[in-house]
Design an enzyme around this catalytic site. Structure first.
Site, PDB file in Angstrom:
ATOM      1  N   HIS A  27      -4.377  79.263 129.240  1.00  0.00           N
ATOM      2  CA  HIS A  27      -4.542  80.646 129.739  1.00  0.00           C
ATOM      3  C   HIS A  27      -3.532  80.828 130.871  1.00  0.00           C
ATOM      4  O   HIS A  27      -2.344  80.597 130.693  1.00  0.00           O
ATOM      5  CB  HIS A  27      -6.014  80.810 130.133  1.00  0.00           C
ATOM      6  CG  HIS A  27      -6.477  82.206 130.421  1.00  0.00           C
ATOM      7  ND1 HIS A  27      -5.727  83.328 130.174  1.00  0.00           N
ATOM      8  CD2 HIS A  27      -7.656  82.670 130.955  1.00  0.00           C
ATOM      9  CE1 HIS A  27      -6.412  84.404 130.527  1.00  0.00           C
ATOM     10  NE2 HIS A  27      -7.591  84.038 131.017  1.00  0.00           N
TER      11      HIS A  27
ATOM     12  N   HIS B 206       0.005  83.786 121.398  1.00  0.00           N
ATOM     13  CA  HIS B 206      -1.069  84.584 121.998  1.00  0.00           C
ATOM     14  C   HIS B 206      -2.119  84.883 120.943  1.00  0.00           C
ATOM     15  O   HIS B 206      -1.770  85.088 119.781  1.00  0.00           O
ATOM     16  CB  HIS B 206      -0.498  85.902 122.541  1.00  0.00           C
ATOM     17  CG  HIS B 206      -1.390  86.549 123.544  1.00  0.00           C
ATOM     18  ND1 HIS B 206      -2.440  87.349 123.170  1.00  0.00           N
ATOM     19  CD2 HIS B 206      -1.398  86.487 124.892  1.00  0.00           C
ATOM     20  CE1 HIS B 206      -3.051  87.762 124.267  1.00  0.00           C
ATOM     21  NE2 HIS B 206      -2.454  87.257 125.323  1.00  0.00           N
TER      22      HIS B 206
ATOM     23  N   ASP C 288       3.296  84.602 130.482  1.00  0.00           N
ATOM     24  CA  ASP C 288       3.560  83.462 131.359  1.00  0.00           C
ATOM     25  C   ASP C 288       4.994  82.949 131.271  1.00  0.00           C
ATOM     26  O   ASP C 288       5.428  82.205 132.143  1.00  0.00           O
ATOM     27  CB  ASP C 288       2.592  82.318 131.033  1.00  0.00           C
ATOM     28  CG  ASP C 288       1.192  82.607 131.533  1.00  0.00           C
ATOM     29  OD1 ASP C 288       1.085  83.089 132.676  1.00  0.00           O
ATOM     30  OD2 ASP C 288       0.224  82.377 130.798  1.00  0.00           O
TER      31      ASP C 288
HETATM   32  N1  ACO Z   1       3.772  76.254 120.607  1.00  0.00           N
HETATM   33  C1  ACO Z   1       3.722  75.685 119.383  1.00  0.00           C
HETATM   34  N2  ACO Z   1       2.802  76.013 118.452  1.00  0.00           N
HETATM   35  C2  ACO Z   1       1.907  76.944 118.771  1.00  0.00           C
HETATM   36  C3  ACO Z   1       1.905  77.577 120.012  1.00  0.00           C
HETATM   37  C4  ACO Z   1       2.888  77.206 120.944  1.00  0.00           C
HETATM   38  N3  ACO Z   1       2.932  77.745 122.177  1.00  0.00           N
HETATM   39  N4  ACO Z   1       0.905  78.467 120.042  1.00  0.00           N
HETATM   40  C5  ACO Z   1       0.278  78.389 118.870  1.00  0.00           C
HETATM   41  N5  ACO Z   1       0.885  77.468 118.090  1.00  0.00           N
HETATM   42  C6  ACO Z   1       0.530  77.100 116.719  1.00  0.00           C
HETATM   43  C7  ACO Z   1      -0.632  76.128 116.729  1.00  0.00           C
HETATM   44  O1  ACO Z   1      -0.204  74.797 116.807  1.00  0.00           O
HETATM   45  C8  ACO Z   1      -1.275  76.449 115.397  1.00  0.00           C
HETATM   46  O2  ACO Z   1      -0.513  75.850 114.361  1.00  0.00           O
HETATM   47  P1  ACO Z   1      -1.211  75.335 113.001  1.00  0.00           P
HETATM   48  O3  ACO Z   1      -1.760  76.568 112.356  1.00  0.00           O
HETATM   49  O4  ACO Z   1      -0.089  74.719 112.272  1.00  0.00           O
HETATM   50  O5  ACO Z   1      -2.271  74.376 113.442  1.00  0.00           O
HETATM   51  C9  ACO Z   1      -1.098  77.958 115.258  1.00  0.00           C
HETATM   52  O6  ACO Z   1       0.043  78.259 116.055  1.00  0.00           O
HETATM   53  C10 ACO Z   1      -2.281  78.763 115.753  1.00  0.00           C
HETATM   54  O7  ACO Z   1      -2.658  78.253 117.027  1.00  0.00           O
HETATM   55  P2  ACO Z   1      -4.093  78.490 117.670  1.00  0.00           P
HETATM   56  O8  ACO Z   1      -4.242  77.567 118.837  1.00  0.00           O
HETATM   57  O9  ACO Z   1      -5.157  78.475 116.634  1.00  0.00           O
HETATM   58  O10 ACO Z   1      -3.948  79.990 118.132  1.00  0.00           O
HETATM   59  P3  ACO Z   1      -4.775  80.646 119.272  1.00  0.00           P
HETATM   60  O11 ACO Z   1      -4.842  82.079 118.988  1.00  0.00           O
HETATM   61  O12 ACO Z   1      -6.068  79.953 119.469  1.00  0.00           O
HETATM   62  O13 ACO Z   1      -3.853  80.292 120.519  1.00  0.00           O
HETATM   63  C11 ACO Z   1      -2.819  80.216 122.584  1.00  0.00           C
HETATM   64  C12 ACO Z   1      -3.426  81.114 121.497  1.00  0.00           C
HETATM   65  C13 ACO Z   1      -3.930  79.278 123.120  1.00  0.00           C
HETATM   66  C14 ACO Z   1      -2.312  81.091 123.707  1.00  0.00           C
HETATM   67  C15 ACO Z   1      -1.673  79.366 121.982  1.00  0.00           C
HETATM   68  O14 ACO Z   1      -0.662  80.208 121.475  1.00  0.00           O
HETATM   69  C16 ACO Z   1      -1.079  78.386 122.991  1.00  0.00           C
HETATM   70  O15 ACO Z   1      -1.615  77.288 123.164  1.00  0.00           O
HETATM   71  N6  ACO Z   1       0.035  78.768 123.703  1.00  0.00           N
HETATM   72  C17 ACO Z   1       0.609  77.938 124.729  1.00  0.00           C
HETATM   73  C18 ACO Z   1      -0.151  78.143 126.051  1.00  0.00           C
HETATM   74  C19 ACO Z   1       0.140  79.481 126.665  1.00  0.00           C
HETATM   75  O16 ACO Z   1       1.273  79.909 126.783  1.00  0.00           O
HETATM   76  N7  ACO Z   1      -0.947  80.149 127.104  1.00  0.00           N
HETATM   77  C20 ACO Z   1      -0.850  81.453 127.782  1.00  0.00           C
HETATM   78  C21 ACO Z   1      -1.352  82.549 126.882  1.00  0.00           C
HETATM   79  S1  ACO Z   1      -1.199  84.109 127.665  1.00  0.00           S
HETATM   80  C22 ACO Z   1      -2.445  84.101 128.802  1.00  0.00           C
HETATM   81  O17 ACO Z   1      -3.477  83.551 128.606  1.00  0.00           O
HETATM   82  C23 ACO Z   1      -2.191  84.760 130.035  1.00  0.00           C
END
Ligand code: ACO
Length: 376
Positions: free
Chosen positions: A220, A259, A313
């Site tokens: 987050h 996201h 971010d």
């Molecule tokens: N880098 C690489 N792969 C990613 C990323 C990333 N930043 N984000 C998602 N994915 C991939 C996952 O590995 C997953 O792949 P798979 O289907 O092959 O297993 C797929 O995309 C879906 O990921 P989920 O975690 O199920 O998606 P979710 O909607 O739960 O995730 C999240 C959202 C947690 C923000 C995710 O994109 C992430 O971890 N990002 C990095 C952390 C980040 O930047 N957080 C800030 C978000 S903005 C905020 O909160 C202010």
């Protein structure tokens, strides 16, 4: 009961008049106004009024609101001493969460939960949280806290209390744009946490404390610190592509990308990218910006098809660095702004409350025998 959805994706659990998000189109509005228009034209104070009142203020209303906010800048009696007792090795987010919780003990009527009382408490926390962060950062540097200056706006006052000198207009404006773009964002994890807690009719401080605890997580708001660590680890722009490709090969998440709601570029990232570029030019940090831009290009090539783009971010890291903030203050900056959004949601929840109490799908056995302890 409807069936289990992991991570509550797509579940609508509240109504709000504050943010509208169209994740497919990469669109964000506060009370119908595009975030880009607010970033270009508004101030943080005006944006908070908009979020809390569902309309822009008149000149007189904005003056009155700003005056009330400035009257909240000072810490309640005893809080400054409390901040000084925090171990100087503490992470600022742990400190902020604990100190916002402590504010309840300095409130003569902490549990008052009428909408009016919640607004007054929210204004006080929003107004004095910058003094908490600035006082702690100075304390760990062995410096005395600086009293707030009520002649300054929210952003200038924070930078003044942190650094001991009045910030330039350009830095103040840049920080204000960060505050505007981070102020609210639908039912994100920390906002949900705040609404869940206040729905028990607990108290504003408990709800905000829970929200801060949620925000610090690396998935987050904590991601902005992860982005900066990554940028610091990449020695030069020409190494950025290999660095990211290695992370992808190891199946690691790239902080600042992806996201739950946006499947296009987060409009806040677009705003902050422009800001980061300008600030990087002005402060001699173009290497950070060009590294970021290269990472974005690689990620677009590798991940755009999956709907993974920069989020808020990603460019906030370069922006905060150029403003001169230490890495571990990045997430607290997000919190200072998001107190506005959390508070707005707390007020909305109190105005039309029903206890949050979802179900859990039971996956264990049934009618299991109770085996006496000596027979197990
Ligand atoms: N880098 C690489 N792969 C990613 C990323 C990333 N930043 N984000 C998602 N994915 C991939 C996952 O590995 C997953 O792949 P798979 O289907 O092959 O297993 C797929 O995309 C879906 O990921 P989920 O975690 O199920 O998606 P979710 O909607 O739960 O995730 C999240 C959202 C947690 C923000 C995710 O994109 C992430 O971890 N990002 C990095 C952390 C980040 O930047 N957080 C800030 C978000 S903005 C905020 O909160 C202010």
């Amino acid at each position: 009961m409807s069936s289990y959805v992991k991570g509550l994706e797509g579940i609508v659990a509240a109504q709000t008049k504050m943010s509208y998000i169209d994740g497919a189109a990469g669109k964000l509005e506060y009370v119908g106004i595009p975030i880009g228009d607010l970033a270009s034209n508004s101030t943080f104070e005006e944006t908070v009024f908009l979020l809390w009142n569902s309309r822009l203020p008149t000149k007189a209303e904005l003056e009155a609101f700003t005056k009330d906010l400035r009257a909240s800048y000072a810490l309640p009696k005893g809080m400054a001493e409390r901040v000084k007792t925090v171990p100087t090795t503490a992470e600022p987010m742990h400190m902020l969460r604990t100190m916002v919780s402590a504010l309840a003990m300095h409130d003569a009527d902490p549990n008052a939960n009428s909408v009016e009382a919640a607004r007054a408490k929210s204004l006080k926390v929003l107004g004095c949280a910058p003094a908490i962060v600035a006082a702690y950062d100075r304390s760990r540097r062995g410096l005395d806290a600086i009293a707030p200056d009520a002649s300054l706006g929210f952003s200038a006052n924070f930078l003044y209390m942190l650094n001991g000198e009045k910030p330039t207009e350009a830095m103040t404006r840049a920080f204000d744009i960060c505050m505007i773009t981070h102020a609210d964002h639908g039912l994100n994890n920390s906002t949900f946490a705040a609404r869940v807690v206040i729905s028990t009719l607990s108290d504003v401080y408990s709800a905000l404390t829970a929200a801060i605890g949620s925000l610090r997580g690396p998935l987050h708001g904590g991601a902005n610190e992860g982005v900066m660590k990554m940028l610091n680890e990449i020695p030069s722009v020409d190494k950025a592509e290999a660095y990211v490709m290695d992370m992808i090969a190891r199946k690691e998440r790239i902080m600042g990308f992806g996201h739950r709601v946006y499947k296009a570029k987060d409009p806040r990232a677009a705003e902050l990218m422009t800001l980061a570029k300008q600030l990087a030019e002005d402060t001699g940090n173009m290497d950070l910006y060009t590294k970021s831009h290269k990472i974005e290009q690689v990620m677009e090539r590798e991940y755009a098809a999956k709907g993974i783009y920069p989020n808020v971010d990603f460019y906030s890291a370069t922006t905060y660095h150029c403003i001169g903030l230490k890495l571990d203050l990045f997430t607290p900056m997000f919190a200072l702004s998001r107190i506005a959004g959390w508070s707005g949601h707390i007020i909305e929840q109190l105005a039309d409350n029903r206890l949050f109490r979802p179900g859990a799908e039971y996956t264990g056995p049934h009618d299991a025998p109770y085996t006496p302890i000596d027979k197990r």
